[in-house]
Write a protein that holds these residues in place. Sequence first.
Motif, PDB file in Angstrom:
ATOM      1  N   ALA A 300      41.037 -20.889 -35.699  1.00 15.37           N
ATOM      2  CA  ALA A 300      41.515 -21.506 -36.937  1.00 15.37           C
ATOM      3  C   ALA A 300      40.669 -21.105 -38.143  1.00 15.37           C
ATOM      4  O   ALA A 300      41.095 -21.288 -39.283  1.00 15.37           O
ATOM      5  N   GLU A 301      39.468 -20.573 -37.906  1.00 16.68           N
ATOM      6  CA  GLU A 301      38.652 -20.135 -39.044  1.00 16.68           C
ATOM      7  C   GLU A 301      39.118 -18.786 -39.593  1.00 16.68           C
ATOM      8  O   GLU A 301      38.842 -18.461 -40.737  1.00 16.68           O
ATOM      9  N   LEU A 302      39.802 -18.007 -38.753  1.00 17.32           N
ATOM     10  CA  LEU A 302      40.267 -16.702 -39.211  1.00 17.32           C
ATOM     11  C   LEU A 302      41.391 -16.907 -40.218  1.00 17.32           C
ATOM     12  O   LEU A 302      42.324 -17.674 -39.968  1.00 17.32           O
ATOM     13  N   ASP A 303      41.274 -16.266 -41.365  1.00 19.03           N
ATOM     14  CA  ASP A 303      42.277 -16.350 -42.435  1.00 19.03           C
ATOM     15  C   ASP A 303      42.433 -17.748 -43.039  1.00 19.03           C
ATOM     16  O   ASP A 303      43.415 -18.027 -43.695  1.00 19.03           O
ATOM     17  N   LYS A 304      41.474 -18.642 -42.801  1.00 20.30           N
ATOM     18  CA  LYS A 304      41.579 -19.971 -43.415  1.00 20.30           C
ATOM     19  C   LYS A 304      41.165 -19.915 -44.877  1.00 20.30           C
ATOM     20  O   LYS A 304      41.893 -20.366 -45.749  1.00 20.30           O
TER      21      LYS A 304
ATOM     22  N   GLN B  58      50.879 -20.404 -40.085  1.00 20.14           N
ATOM     23  CA  GLN B  58      49.914 -19.895 -39.106  1.00 20.14           C
ATOM     24  C   GLN B  58      48.698 -20.811 -39.028  1.00 20.14           C
ATOM     25  O   GLN B  58      48.198 -21.137 -37.959  1.00 20.14           O
ATOM     26  N   GLN B  59      48.221 -21.201 -40.202  1.00 23.55           N
ATOM     27  CA  GLN B  59      47.043 -22.067 -40.265  1.00 23.55           C
ATOM     28  C   GLN B  59      47.362 -23.438 -39.655  1.00 23.55           C
ATOM     29  O   GLN B  59      46.560 -23.999 -38.912  1.00 23.55           O
ATOM     30  N   LYS B  62      47.259 -23.141 -35.911  1.00 24.50           N
ATOM     31  CA  LYS B  62      45.913 -23.012 -35.365  1.00 24.50           C
ATOM     32  C   LYS B  62      45.146 -24.335 -35.447  1.00 24.50           C
ATOM     33  O   LYS B  62      44.401 -24.686 -34.538  1.00 24.50           O
ATOM     34  N   GLN B  63      45.367 -25.048 -36.543  1.00 26.15           N
ATOM     35  CA  GLN B  63      44.702 -26.351 -36.655  1.00 26.15           C
ATOM     36  C   GLN B  63      45.246 -27.326 -35.617  1.00 26.15           C
ATOM     37  O   GLN B  63      44.515 -28.159 -35.088  1.00 26.15           O
ATOM     38  N   LYS B  66      43.799 -26.655 -32.232  1.00 29.80           N
ATOM     39  CA  LYS B  66      42.398 -27.072 -32.142  1.00 29.80           C
ATOM     40  C   LYS B  66      42.259 -28.515 -31.646  1.00 29.80           C
ATOM     41  O   LYS B  66      41.244 -28.879 -31.069  1.00 29.80           O
TER      42      LYS B  66
END
Lengths: 551, 172
Positions: A300-304, B58-59, B62-63, B66
């Motif tokens: 989740a840090e990639l491209d955040k 996308q974000q 991913k969040q 997590k």
Amino acid sequence: MKLTGAEIMVRCLAEEGVSTIFGYPGGAILPFYDALRTSKIKHILTAHEQGASHAADGWARATGQVGVCVATSGPGATNLVTGLATAYLDSIPVVAITGQVARPMIGHDAFQEVDITGITMPCTKHNFLVKEPAQLAHTLRLAFQLAKHGRPGPVLVDVPRDVQTELIEYVHDKLPEVGLPQPDMERVNRAIAAINQAQRPVMLVGGGVIRADAEYDAMHLCEKLHMPVVSTLMGLGAISAYRKLFLGMTGLHGHERANNAVKEADLILAVGSRFNDRVTGERSSYGANKKVVHIDIDPAELDKNIYSNIGIAGPMKQVLNLLEQGSKVKDLSPWWQRIESWTSMEEDFGDEQAPLFLKALNAVIKDKDYIVVTDVGQHQMWAAQHLKIQFARQFITSGGLGTMGFSLPAAMGAALARPQSRVISISGDGGFKMTGSELYTISTHKIPVTAIVFNNHGLGMIRQLQTVQFEKRFTSCEFPGYVDFVRYAEAFGVKGEHVKTPEQLAEALAKAMELDEPYLIEVEIDPKDMVLPMVVPGLGIGDFVKFEEKK
Amino acid sequence: MEQIIAIVVRNQPGVLMRVAGMFSRRGYNIDSLAVGTTEKPEFSRMTVTMDADEATIQQVCKQLEKLVEVEAVKVLPPDSSSKRSMILLKVHAGEKRIELLRLAEVFRAHAVDVKGSSLTFVATGDEGKLRALIQVMEPYGILEMVQTGLVALERGDTSLRVESSRFSWPRE
């Protein structure tokens, strides 16, 4: 074997190899404290629950092991919150155990009842309310596993009082290991190709390298390629500041050479950094005209925050080793000539006096197993800029949350975790007043922490921001009252002294490091001193503030 | 662009708050939300719709991944997914009961309550169809309405199945 819930909690801590916990009792956690009495686990009674949470955090930062803090329900639990948020933002493995009112009372607004799992949901990696006694042991084991797994973080376990007193079957057990995401090899190969093509590469190391114990892997990669290295605040120590490749800290108070290198690089290899706004400054220009290769354990840090051309999620050590194997040595001397044309980190602090105090400490801490713990504000930035940090876990600071009051209790945790080391806590007078009462704990247990208080009789960073952003309209940044911190320490039975010059400070510290007891050194600082370099708020990291007539 | 996210979560208390909290904390807006258990009682499936561009979605995914209670996340292709939400609509009927019942047929809406001077219809469909139904009923006087969030499944043999959790959880 049937045990009470409280006895099981103690057993589970022992299963995890916990030797020391930090806490503060209260009604809803008393069965646990009763069970703790006959255990080998050492309990450090702090002056305040916030101190317990920072101490557990300091323990974890100093060792990489999970730090543990305990509090009762209600106010005990809420007092942990700042410490948990601090650990969360810096990805520190902490397990917090809180008492909760008995199950039949939950939801009735009982005495000292708060919904602590609700409160801490956004500032913990995960949390649990144990409603079924049979799930208690498993939940605690899972809490420890989650705190350590992948990207570490704090986990809270809330245990109702009647769960602690219930008799439950206990079986010693271990949870199965949980694997980590594996790096995408296609991306790794693209990253290798990008590194091999780069003319002006820079490695940006962040706290993730230290969390993953991957400092040697990072060092081997940049040594092999002779690649310049810059560090975020959290990455300090991953690469020794004495290494030639190290250009300094980058970010809003970064060194000129480090920031310029990032700005002019054609490739940034970011390892274990989340591109916080204090690192990037104005975001849209940060990655312009360059490739960004970003490696992090947390996808989740990639491209955040910053778009990466190549993002690799995976275990840090493994990815760094793959990059090292694949990359080729290349002549970077034109790039190094360019880099050396910029002001080095030794000389770019203007004519400020305060940095000289930090510089004077370098001779004392060099090659020693000393840990430096800072608070938040000007002294933190001066320390980050001017202390030569040599080892991972040698520099402990609240980076993400920027928690004032962090230093002293965290230093206490670090000192107990690493009794062979010596721990130096540095605070400003503002932060020290927030949690200075932990001198009580430090004194009671004779924890050899040397507390340095930078006293500028105010909030220096606030004064600096009001200078730059509010046309010197100073407000609430000066302390009209006077505190003599040496006498304050004396009240707790801690000796100390006042110093006025960098030489006196170095001498006093060298002496204190020989003591087997706590010590306090109060340093007189000019309130007008500023942290330089400083990037203009809202601009890119190459745009430094120019002070014409500072004072 | 309107996006449909399917999220398989552990069926545990607080999981809705964790998921919803992630959206609000990071500044994302949920347009609709539906939650229900799956064929495996230990897992629930949420369907969230939100307006987001590609980078944002996308974000968000991913969040979500997590969160330790989230087991699987997938953005469903809007053109090849079956999508439904349900509406209950209470309309003032008065003299026009027959007319309303005929109109409802066009939308395959059924009357589920005919008591008093009103009619309550139930209808399912995608958002466009239900909006059209509301528009048609509006002139008669909508007394009350309630709608579920959208649920969706991808068409064909693909499936978002979770066999077991990433972590070992305490048994219920």
